[in-house]
Design an enzyme around this catalytic site. Structure first.
Site: not given
Length: 445
Positions: A116, A200, A293
């Site tokens: 990430k 974050e 995906r």
């Protein structure tokens, strides 16, 4: 076109991929664990190979067993579905090293987006908005405390290698951060083998909106609209819809352009999803992560754009052009997907068991992608997803009314299921208005 395809997955998504493969005349090969021998996807495949005991590490995550099955059946390609090995870059590399076709993005793109922090930095460099957060892992608790003070509370504490809503915690102050940091780090080490932690900004009132992208065989990246995914429990989705009731044409243009830039930044090929957080009050959005995906919620995009995303995946992997004109994309109507899970409808705790009754709803605008049928056993070894109830129509209002009828007609007896939750949600004024956010489920409880 690929001629033979091994589906390295189970249940609903294996059945879904097999259906498209057989429609295209592709020989469909299933792999299954001992626990899944009686499930529909095994019977519906042209060929099926037992790959191990129920535990995922010994079956659906057992790369050598899956590759051995591909060799023994003469499979030309492998489709990983979602979950399990679908975002495992090393597996993707190994598949291609064995001379097989990988139906998904390249291993380098999976690697780039799998962390990430690295993904955030790449997106920022590509001009994609990112939320305030750390550009390097918070190496220890002191570093996390310093970073949180600079970002401003509340903050989200995330496993850098996580995904699917796992490995996350919210800290409203330093005391909570000290608890959440240790908890997330330990979880990340246990689940992902990587204890790196990202700090974050946390947005208490926010919407979760994602964009479906498709990297074509000729190198172009196209965006196939957005999906609203704000109905969640424990940061995991329960309901998705397209288009998002929160997205205006102007905002949609910005969202889709940013998603295309995100895909281009990593040379993306095949299907992927760029997930964003949207502040409905300001119209600001921030990159959250990219799922490299096919998503669980892909059917709502299929209806709105009139395409089969699995077919498009297979065409890209085969080096073929898409079935649609990338320069003339058009959308229509509205679609909502509800994830029917074997779980308690109040606390959302898993409830496996033998399915004594299974009656799927039918009618205009009703599609059911299921992994089970009457007589099957829902075991505790895997995800609780039983089926996806997809409702489509010309307008959101029409879809909501059709959904109420379909939910009432869906009969499941045996394992616990969350159909009563959807009955409640479809009567909820906040949801019906379209002006909801990621905290809607907690407000309902």
């Amino acid at each position: 076109m690929i001629e033979s395809l091994l589906v390295a997955n189970r249940g609903e998504i294996a059945r879904r991929i097999i259906r498209t493969a057989k429609r295209l005349g592709i020989r469909a090969i299933a792999v299954y664990s001992e626990a899944d021998a009686d499930l529909p996807f095994v019977a519906e495949a042209d060929e099926a190979v037992l790959i191990g005991p129920p535990a995922p590490a010994q079956s659906y995550r057992n790369t050598e067993a899956i590759l051995a099955a591909a060799t023994s059946t003469g499979a030309q390609a492998i489709h990983p579905g979602y979950g399990f090995l679908s975002e495992n870059a090393e597996f993707a590399r190994t598949v291609e090293a064995r001379g097989l076709i990988w139906v998904g993005p390249g291993a380098d793109a999976i690697t780039a987006m799998g962390d990430k922090i690295n993904a955030r930095n790449l997106m920022a460099a590509a001009g994609v908005p990112v939320a305030p957060g750390t550009t390097d892992p918070a190496a220890d608790l002191d570093a996390a405390v310093t970073a949180a003070a600079e970002i401003g509370y509340p903050v989200m504490v995330k496993a850098a290698a996580g995904g699917g809503g796992m490995g996350m915690g919210v800290a409203v102050d330093e005391a909570a951060l000290r608890t959440e940091y240790d908890k997330v780090r330990a979880f990340a080490e246990r689940m992902f083998g990587d204890g790196s932690v990202l700090i974050e900004r946390f947005f208490p009132r926010v919407r979760h909106v994602e964009v479906q992208i498709l990297g074509l065989a000729d190198g172009r990246v196209v965006a196939l609209g957005e999906r609203e995914c704000s109905v969640q429990r424990r940061n995991q989705k329960l309901v998705e819809e397209s288009p998002s009731p929160a997205v205006s044409p102007e905002l949609r243009s910005r969202l889709l352009a940013a998603a295309v830039r995100a895909g281009e930044a990593v040379g993306y090929r095949n299907a992927g999803t760029v997930e964003c957080l949207l502040d409905p009050a300001t119209g600001e959005f921030f990159f959250l992560e990219m799922n490299t995906r096919l998503q669980v919620e892909h059917p709502v995009t299929e209806y709105v754009y009139g395409i089969d995303l699995v077919e498009e995946q297979l065409r890209v992997a085969s080096g073929l052009a898409p079935t649609f004109d990338p320069d003339a994309l058009t959308s229509r109507g509205h679609a909502i997907e509800m994830r029917v899970n074997a779980e308690d409808p109040k606390r959302f705790l898993p409830g496996p068991g033998v399915i004594r009754t299974w009656v799927e709803p039918t009618g205009d605008g009703v599609r059911v992608d299921s992994g089970y049928t009457e007589g099957n056993t829902v075991t505790p070894f895997y995800d609780s997803l039983l089926a996806k109830l997809i409702i489509t129509g010309a307008t959101r209002a029409e879809v909501l009314e059709r959904a109420k009828v379909a939910v009432a007609a869906f009969q499941i007896a045996g394992p616990k299921n969350n159909l009563p939750f959807f009955t409640e949600l479809l009567d909820n004024e906040e949801f019906r208005s379209g002006a909801y956010d990621t905290a809607i489920v907690s407000r309902m409880r």
